[in-house]
Structures are given as structure tokens and as C-alpha cells.
Design a protein around this motif. Structure first.
Motif, mmCIF file in Angstrom:
data_model
loop_
_atom_site.group_PDB
_atom_site.id
_atom_site.type_symbol
_atom_site.label_atom_id
_atom_site.label_comp_id
_atom_site.label_asym_id
_atom_site.label_seq_id
_atom_site.Cartn_x
_atom_site.Cartn_y
_atom_site.Cartn_z
ATOM 1 N N MET A 19 46.648 40.494 68.923
ATOM 2 C CA MET A 19 45.822 40.619 67.750
ATOM 3 C C MET A 19 45.809 42.068 67.286
ATOM 4 O O MET A 19 45.756 42.986 68.084
ATOM 5 C CB MET A 19 44.414 40.128 68.064
ATOM 6 C CG MET A 19 43.460 40.271 66.927
ATOM 7 S SD MET A 19 42.280 38.931 66.999
ATOM 8 C CE MET A 19 41.908 38.786 65.315
ATOM 9 N N ILE A 20 45.874 42.276 65.993
ATOM 10 C CA ILE A 20 45.866 43.619 65.414
ATOM 11 C C ILE A 20 44.425 44.089 65.291
ATOM 12 O O ILE A 20 43.576 43.384 64.748
ATOM 13 C CB ILE A 20 46.549 43.616 64.040
ATOM 14 C CG1 ILE A 20 48.018 43.215 64.175
ATOM 15 C CG2 ILE A 20 46.452 44.981 63.399
ATOM 16 C CD1 ILE A 20 48.751 43.100 62.869
ATOM 17 N N ASN A 21 44.159 45.286 65.814
ATOM 18 C CA ASN A 21 42.795 45.801 65.698
ATOM 19 C C ASN A 21 42.545 46.365 64.300
ATOM 20 O O ASN A 21 43.460 46.503 63.486
ATOM 21 C CB ASN A 21 42.496 46.830 66.792
ATOM 22 C CG ASN A 21 43.356 48.077 66.678
ATOM 23 O OD1 ASN A 21 43.894 48.368 65.627
ATOM 24 N ND2 ASN A 21 43.471 48.810 67.765
ATOM 25 N N HIS A 22 41.283 46.679 64.051
ATOM 26 C CA HIS A 22 40.853 47.133 62.724
ATOM 27 C C HIS A 22 41.579 48.410 62.291
ATOM 28 O O HIS A 22 41.961 48.549 61.130
ATOM 29 C CB HIS A 22 39.341 47.358 62.727
ATOM 30 C CG HIS A 22 38.774 47.741 61.408
ATOM 31 N ND1 HIS A 22 38.747 46.873 60.334
ATOM 32 C CD2 HIS A 22 38.237 48.914 60.971
ATOM 33 C CE1 HIS A 22 38.209 47.492 59.292
ATOM 34 N NE2 HIS A 22 37.892 48.720 59.654
ATOM 35 N N SER A 23 41.784 49.331 63.209
ATOM 36 C CA SER A 23 42.452 50.597 62.895
ATOM 37 C C SER A 23 43.900 50.364 62.458
ATOM 38 O O SER A 23 44.391 51.014 61.537
ATOM 39 C CB SER A 23 42.408 51.517 64.110
ATOM 40 O OG SER A 23 43.098 52.711 63.844
ATOM 41 N N LYS A 24 44.582 49.442 63.113
ATOM 42 C CA LYS A 24 45.963 49.128 62.738
ATOM 43 C C LYS A 24 46.038 48.514 61.346
ATOM 44 O O LYS A 24 46.959 48.790 60.594
ATOM 45 C CB LYS A 24 46.583 48.162 63.747
ATOM 46 C CG LYS A 24 47.104 48.817 64.974
ATOM 47 C CD LYS A 24 48.427 49.444 64.665
ATOM 48 C CE LYS A 24 49.141 49.749 65.953
ATOM 49 N NZ LYS A 24 49.999 50.901 65.838
ATOM 50 N N LYS A 25 45.066 47.668 61.005
ATOM 51 C CA LYS A 25 45.048 47.054 59.684
ATOM 52 C C LYS A 25 44.883 48.114 58.597
ATOM 53 O O LYS A 25 45.531 48.038 57.553
ATOM 54 C CB LYS A 25 43.918 46.027 59.583
ATOM 55 C CG LYS A 25 44.162 44.770 60.361
ATOM 56 C CD LYS A 25 43.009 43.805 60.204
ATOM 57 C CE LYS A 25 43.212 42.573 61.046
ATOM 58 N NZ LYS A 25 42.073 41.655 60.950
ATOM 59 N N ILE A 26 44.031 49.085 58.849
ATOM 60 C CA ILE A 26 43.836 50.175 57.883
ATOM 61 C C ILE A 26 45.119 50.980 57.749
ATOM 62 O O ILE A 26 45.531 51.327 56.639
ATOM 63 C CB ILE A 26 42.642 51.050 58.294
ATOM 64 C CG1 ILE A 26 41.347 50.268 58.131
ATOM 65 C CG2 ILE A 26 42.599 52.337 57.474
ATOM 66 C CD1 ILE A 26 40.124 50.975 58.648
#
Length: 99
Positions: free
Chosen positions: A1-8
């Protein structure tokens, strides 16, 4: 799962590629496709001071700046210059007609 920081990070990368790509494309058109005299006349028509200097400056800022933004070099400086350019273009070309 991609964390929030990676999505940003991914979103910022996509935005940088899109914005840089648009400036690169528009700069390419101004440098290699549009006739220089027509471009200077266009700048002069809008009342841009020193159109003979500003037309090539803006053209190469968009071309080289767009390429460097896509690559990821000097993004803050080039983004600030590009934002200033777009603010002037909005004020000069769009606001007199009611935006």
C-alpha cells in the motif's frame, strides 16, 4: 500500500511534468514555429515594453525553463519566473477583456 507521503510525491511529480511540459511546448512553438516578427508585433500590440527583447526572453524562458522543470532542475526559480510571466500575461492580455 502506498502511504500518504508517497501519494503527495507522485502528485507533485505529475503536476511538475504537466506544467513543465506545457511551458516546453509553448516555448517550442514560439522559438521554432512562430515567425519572430509576428511574435514581436504581438508583444508590441499588447503594450509589452521592449518587445524586441521580451519576445525572445519569454520564448526561451518557456522553452529552456519548461525543459528544466520537467527534468527537475532549478524548479523553484523557474517556477517563480514562469508564475510572474503568467501573471503579466493575464494582466496584459486577459483582464482588459473582462477575463
Amino acid at each position: 500500500m502506498i502511504n500518504h507521503s508517497k501519494k503527495i510525491d507522485i502528485a507533485l511529480l505529475l503536476f511538475r511534468l504537466a506544467a513543465g511540459g506545457i511551458f516546453l511546448y509553448e516555448g517550442f512553438l514560439k522559438v521554432f514555429v512562430t515567425d519572430y516578427a509576428l511574435l514581436v508585433g504581438y508583444f508590441d500590440n499588447f503594450g509589452i515594453p521592449w518587445p524586441q527583447v521580451m519576445a525572445p526572453f519569454v520564448s526561451y524562458l518557456e522553452l529552456i525553463g519548461g525543459l528544466l522543470i520537467v527534468i527537475g532542475l532549478f524548479t523553484r526559480v523557474l517556477s517563480a519566473l514562469s508564475a510572474f510571466e503568467m501573471a503579466v500575461a493575464t494582466i496584459v492580455a486577459n483582464l482588459p477583456d473582462g477575463f
